[in-house]
Design an enzyme around this catalytic site. Sequence first.
Site, PDB file in Angstrom:
ATOM      1  N   HIS A 149     113.914 -39.345  81.958  1.00 16.91           N
ATOM      2  CA  HIS A 149     115.277 -39.278  81.426  1.00 16.91           C
ATOM      3  C   HIS A 149     115.924 -37.944  81.791  1.00 16.91           C
ATOM      4  O   HIS A 149     117.053 -37.893  82.292  1.00 16.91           O
ATOM      5  CB  HIS A 149     115.232 -39.462  79.912  1.00 16.91           C
ATOM      6  CG  HIS A 149     116.534 -39.255  79.203  1.00 16.91           C
ATOM      7  ND1 HIS A 149     117.242 -40.301  78.651  1.00 16.91           N
ATOM      8  CD2 HIS A 149     117.254 -38.134  78.929  1.00 16.91           C
ATOM      9  CE1 HIS A 149     118.338 -39.826  78.082  1.00 16.91           C
ATOM     10  NE2 HIS A 149     118.366 -38.507  78.237  1.00 16.91           N
ATOM     11  N   GLU A 150     115.208 -36.834  81.530  1.00 16.11           N
ATOM     12  CA  GLU A 150     115.780 -35.518  81.798  1.00 16.11           C
ATOM     13  C   GLU A 150     115.951 -35.270  83.292  1.00 16.11           C
ATOM     14  O   GLU A 150     116.939 -34.670  83.720  1.00 16.11           O
ATOM     15  CB  GLU A 150     114.911 -34.430  81.168  1.00 16.11           C
ATOM     16  CG  GLU A 150     114.808 -34.503  79.658  1.00 16.11           C
ATOM     17  CD  GLU A 150     116.160 -34.539  78.967  1.00 16.11           C
ATOM     18  OE1 GLU A 150     117.127 -33.976  79.513  1.00 16.11           O
ATOM     19  OE2 GLU A 150     116.261 -35.144  77.888  1.00 16.11           O
TER      20      GLU A 150
ATOM     21  N   HIS B 284     125.300 -40.104  72.954  1.00 13.04           N
ATOM     22  CA  HIS B 284     124.031 -40.797  72.697  1.00 13.04           C
ATOM     23  C   HIS B 284     124.268 -42.153  72.048  1.00 13.04           C
ATOM     24  O   HIS B 284     123.642 -43.150  72.413  1.00 13.04           O
ATOM     25  CB  HIS B 284     123.129 -39.938  71.806  1.00 13.04           C
ATOM     26  CG  HIS B 284     122.646 -38.693  72.472  1.00 13.04           C
ATOM     27  ND1 HIS B 284     123.258 -37.468  72.298  1.00 13.04           N
ATOM     28  CD2 HIS B 284     121.610 -38.471  73.321  1.00 13.04           C
ATOM     29  CE1 HIS B 284     122.625 -36.550  73.004  1.00 13.04           C
ATOM     30  NE2 HIS B 284     121.614 -37.132  73.631  1.00 13.04           N
TER      31      HIS B 284
ATOM     32  N   GLU C  70     124.239 -40.407  79.638  1.00 14.76           N
ATOM     33  CA  GLU C  70     123.037 -40.677  78.839  1.00 14.76           C
ATOM     34  C   GLU C  70     122.437 -42.038  79.181  1.00 14.76           C
ATOM     35  O   GLU C  70     121.217 -42.191  79.281  1.00 14.76           O
ATOM     36  CB  GLU C  70     123.380 -40.609  77.354  1.00 14.76           C
ATOM     37  CG  GLU C  70     123.339 -39.223  76.769  1.00 14.76           C
ATOM     38  CD  GLU C  70     121.940 -38.627  76.785  1.00 14.76           C
ATOM     39  OE1 GLU C  70     120.968 -39.349  76.513  1.00 14.76           O
ATOM     40  OE2 GLU C  70     121.819 -37.433  77.081  1.00 14.76           O
TER      41      GLU C  70
ATOM     42  N   ASP D 246     128.779 -35.731  68.312  1.00 14.71           N
ATOM     43  CA  ASP D 246     127.875 -36.110  69.402  1.00 14.71           C
ATOM     44  C   ASP D 246     128.603 -36.095  70.752  1.00 14.71           C
ATOM     45  O   ASP D 246     128.421 -36.974  71.583  1.00 14.71           O
ATOM     46  CB  ASP D 246     127.264 -37.497  69.126  1.00 14.71           C
ATOM     47  CG  ASP D 246     126.203 -37.896  70.142  1.00 14.71           C
ATOM     48  OD1 ASP D 246     125.473 -37.012  70.620  1.00 14.71           O
ATOM     49  OD2 ASP D 246     126.126 -39.100  70.462  1.00 14.71           O
TER      50      ASP D 246
ATOM     51  N   HIS E  57     119.160 -36.733  84.438  1.00 11.43           N
ATOM     52  CA  HIS E  57     120.326 -35.875  84.189  1.00 11.43           C
ATOM     53  C   HIS E  57     120.580 -34.965  85.389  1.00 11.43           C
ATOM     54  O   HIS E  57     121.730 -34.715  85.773  1.00 11.43           O
ATOM     55  CB  HIS E  57     120.106 -35.023  82.940  1.00 11.43           C
ATOM     56  CG  HIS E  57     120.409 -35.731  81.653  1.00 11.43           C
ATOM     57  ND1 HIS E  57     121.578 -36.443  81.444  1.00 11.43           N
ATOM     58  CD2 HIS E  57     119.701 -35.820  80.497  1.00 11.43           C
ATOM     59  CE1 HIS E  57     121.570 -36.937  80.217  1.00 11.43           C
ATOM     60  NE2 HIS E  57     120.445 -36.583  79.626  1.00 11.43           N
TER      61      HIS E  57
ATOM     62  N   TYR F 256     129.833 -34.704  80.474  1.00 11.07           N
ATOM     63  CA  TYR F 256     128.992 -35.026  79.313  1.00 11.07           C
ATOM     64  C   TYR F 256     129.828 -35.077  78.034  1.00 11.07           C
ATOM     65  O   TYR F 256     129.632 -34.309  77.093  1.00 11.07           O
ATOM     66  CB  TYR F 256     127.880 -33.983  79.197  1.00 11.07           C
ATOM     67  CG  TYR F 256     126.683 -34.428  78.403  1.00 11.07           C
ATOM     68  CD1 TYR F 256     125.910 -35.501  78.821  1.00 11.07           C
ATOM     69  CD2 TYR F 256     126.299 -33.752  77.258  1.00 11.07           C
ATOM     70  CE1 TYR F 256     124.794 -35.893  78.104  1.00 11.07           C
ATOM     71  CE2 TYR F 256     125.179 -34.132  76.528  1.00 11.07           C
ATOM     72  CZ  TYR F 256     124.437 -35.201  76.954  1.00 11.07           C
ATOM     73  OH  TYR F 256     123.334 -35.592  76.244  1.00 11.07           O
TER      74      TYR F 256
END
Length: 617
Positions: free
Chosen positions: A323-324, A416, A347, A411, A327, A338
């Site tokens: 996942h990271e 998210h 995300e 958020d 990014h 973002y």
Amino acid sequence: MKRQITAAVVVLSLVLAGPMLAAGSKAGDEQIVSQDKNGVPTWVKGDLGTLDKGLAVDLAAVDFLGDLVVRKFDAAGDEHLVVQQVQRDHIGKVHVRIDQQINGLPVIGAQLIVHAEADTGEVYAVNGNFLPNKGLPTESRIKAADALAMALAEAGIFGTKSLDQPQLVYVIGADEDGHLAWRGTYEYEDLDGRYQVDQVFANAVTGALAARHPQVHYAKSWRTYDGNNGSSLPGSLRCTNGSCTGADAVETTIHNNTSTAYDYFNARFGRDSYNGSGATINSTGHHRSNYVNAFWNGSQLVYGDGDGSTSGPLGDAFDVVAHELTHAVTQFTSNLIYQNESGALNEGMSDIFAAGAEAYRDGSINSGTWLVGEDTWTPGTSGDALRYMNNPTLDGSSRDYWPTRYTGSADNGGVHWNSGIANLAFYLLVQGGTHPRGLDPTNVTAIGMSKAEQIFYRAQTTYLTASSNFQAARNATVSAAGDLYGSAEVDSVNDAWCAVGVPGCPGSGPGPGSCPSGFTTYTGTINAGQSLVTSGVTTSGGFNATLTGSAPDIDLYLQRESCSWFGCSWSNVASSTSASSTESISYTTTSSRKYRWRVFGYSGNGITFTLCANPAL
């Protein structure tokens, strides 16, 4: 190797005397698929014309686009276009990413992509975001330090460390309008002690917050604790390539997971690291103490050990690592901002490719493929996960249906929470089926992981731009499916987005009496040229509506009443007027005035429609 051209190499000015056509252009052949709230197209397709073969492809694309934006994008004619990248793909198409400048300043969030056949130069699509130079200020009225101080206070950001010198730019704000702004980059800790890096844009005329672009992309925002492990990055070297010296089990697992995530992108898409050019992937474990988080900070991956209750070590979960890393891939491809819908797509893409990477590692899809962070999340609770791609609302905060998406400011605008919309669309595309909560009847035909991940990767790297929203993602994946496969896959992609309520699905969507909870249902029948309006209510805040007609073209407007000594009249404050039978509006205002919904029949007779609206006006 991809060819990249910077602003210093190609900068062409749009100074046109009139709507002259570029070589091969065919005025009137364009189909506007979608547009922003100000009516500027965000996606145009069709037989658009041909690039001038007498020029290099970058110059030809700028020359072509210079004509198109004057005819279709309401350009003033003095905007500048700057070639950012030329990409030739393996199926014989060329894609030219073109940034924008106004008055010699970059326009942050504005980028258009010209898509053409590489051999013939025939242009088949243009998409992205363009800011016409209409009434924009040219000079700052507030000093950079003063303006940025006001904007930081408005954003609730304190205790900052400046990382650069302020720069005067134009920016497309969260309100989708253009602003002359001072840009500064700041490092700070938020109220929950989380490390943050934000680009802050302060209106150079008023000092108001024009936009905020977070640079740190977390797996999830939750409470953290600062302790003895420290916050300095990157730390002491433990592992290099295939060898580790003095590494413990957590560091070794992070190192191995990163290697496998790299292998996934390389094996499936031929991508050499996150930047496509072999960049070293630097990771840090044991970040702080009891730190329940993981993030990409713009240059490296960082993992906390968790607190043993909310989570264990974040790097132990392979899908968190993938996942990271995604990014980072996003930063070097679409660079999705973002915040708000583009941030939710950012995300969502990370969850989507994490699922693909996990299936690659495991050799097949299993129940764990669709759970995010299950290997480390709440270790005392069996079967629990951070997010559930196959049924997003199970985590208690994610949304799974575009008409009921979160539209507030928390958020980062729901990056998210709203990612569940893209996650569920991808899950349905891979596995098939209907919406898990029955909010839409569309039955999606499965195409499997291999095709689905290729479609989303092509959309990410070829079509999406920094400001892309969910409808742009729909257009991008539909185009990618058509590029790579055939009509069956295109239909499945369309159906997957229909199932989660994203606009652009003719003839589908909620029927009479089936609007989501909290929405009011309006139904009726209309002919071409006719309007139906609601009575109007005095209110303010957020406005959300989805309109679905039987066929072929119906439009939706949010109108506000203005009164003077000479009487009252209605004007449009938001509109959705694509060439389809499905439209949507999301609009927020603090102005308490009288508003109403207006449905307009653009073409066709006997069009039955359903309007799901919140609030009822």
